[in-house]
Design a protein around this motif. Sequence first.
Motif, PDB file in Angstrom:
ATOM      1  N   VAL A   1      32.491  47.338  42.672  1.00  0.00           N
ATOM      2  CA  VAL A   1      32.844  47.026  44.062  1.00  0.00           C
ATOM      3  C   VAL A   1      31.628  47.042  44.985  1.00  0.00           C
ATOM      4  N   LEU A   2      30.462  47.452  44.488  1.00  0.00           N
ATOM      5  CA  LEU A   2      29.268  47.500  45.328  1.00  0.00           C
ATOM      6  C   LEU A   2      28.711  46.105  45.581  1.00  0.00           C
ATOM      7  N   PRO A   3      28.149  45.877  46.767  1.00  0.00           N
ATOM      8  CA  PRO A   3      27.436  44.618  47.026  1.00  0.00           C
ATOM      9  C   PRO A   3      26.267  44.467  46.056  1.00  0.00           C
ATOM     10  N   ALA A   4      25.884  43.255  45.776  1.00  0.00           N
ATOM     11  CA  ALA A   4      24.852  42.976  44.780  1.00  0.00           C
ATOM     12  C   ALA A   4      23.497  43.567  45.156  1.00  0.00           C
ATOM     13  N   ASP A   5      23.261  43.784  46.454  1.00  0.00           N
ATOM     14  CA  ASP A   5      21.939  44.260  46.862  1.00  0.00           C
ATOM     15  C   ASP A   5      21.816  45.785  46.837  1.00  0.00           C
ATOM     16  N   VAL A   6      22.878  46.495  46.438  1.00  0.00           N
ATOM     17  CA  VAL A   6      22.810  47.949  46.313  1.00  0.00           C
ATOM     18  C   VAL A   6      22.454  48.281  44.867  1.00  0.00           C
ATOM     19  N   VAL A   7      21.242  48.727  44.666  1.00  0.00           N
ATOM     20  CA  VAL A   7      20.742  48.979  43.310  1.00  0.00           C
ATOM     21  C   VAL A   7      20.634  50.480  43.054  1.00  0.00           C
ATOM     22  N   PRO A   8      20.584  50.901  41.798  1.00  0.00           N
ATOM     23  CA  PRO A   8      20.454  52.333  41.495  1.00  0.00           C
ATOM     24  C   PRO A   8      19.177  52.908  42.107  1.00  0.00           C
ATOM     25  N   PRO A   9      19.259  54.102  42.692  1.00  0.00           N
ATOM     26  CA  PRO A   9      18.057  54.732  43.244  1.00  0.00           C
ATOM     27  C   PRO A   9      17.087  55.091  42.121  1.00  0.00           C
ATOM     28  N   ALA A  10      15.860  55.319  42.488  1.00  0.00           N
ATOM     29  CA  ALA A  10      14.810  55.562  41.496  1.00  0.00           C
ATOM     30  C   ALA A  10      15.101  56.765  40.613  1.00  0.00           C
TER      31      ALA A  10
END
Length: 231
Positions: free
Chosen positions: A210-219
């Motif tokens: 459900v997350l937007p495509a631009d929300v990526v896993p944090p480092a």
Amino acid sequence: MSGGTDAVGGDEASVVTERTRLRRMREQGSHRRADLDAVLDAGFLCHLGVPVDGTTMVVPTVYGVEGDRLYLHGSVASRSLVQAPDTTVCVTVTHVDGLVLARSVFEHGVNYRCAMIYGVPRVVTDPDEKLRGLRALTEQSSPGQWDYVRQPSRKELAATAVLALDLTEASVKTRSGPPDDGDSEDAALGLWAGVLPVVTTFGEPVTDPVLPADVVPPAHVASRAGRVLGE
């Protein structure tokens, strides 16, 4: 038999009691705090054994370490611990490192690291300590996650049980290396023998759909992919 201490190599040692006294295969055991810390630092899942209604319940749950205390997420055990205070429990943490495949069934075994901790846990009621305990739990499994996500609200804190257990009464056992029958008469059988390693490795993060495509896993999450648990 009264308890004592077992100081090995000058390291700080746990109090030795009848429950933690090493009897069989003493060469594989230790009461050194450094050895206990090494086992605890390498994982985040434990098994909590506690008497309940005349029987024994063993519950898997996460843990975290802060100083001389082990914190446990207590909601799964609230039935036994909150309603029955002053109950002695046993917490075990085990890491399987390999299957030891010998030339005979009798000599088969497991390479492992295991800690056993005994004591009477207390339910943490102080809000500040409860936050520290939850932070320890979170950081034990996912370093960096506590500061990344939203922290608990007052309502969430009130609904969460955290247990604190002192690391005073503990013992460690480990086994490593090849089978023990390399110099026995079975060595003449010509059979393969050795160790089949067991390794737990983190995979690539799987994003919530459900997350937007631009929300990526944090480092701090992405960097663990491909790494071995405990390293």
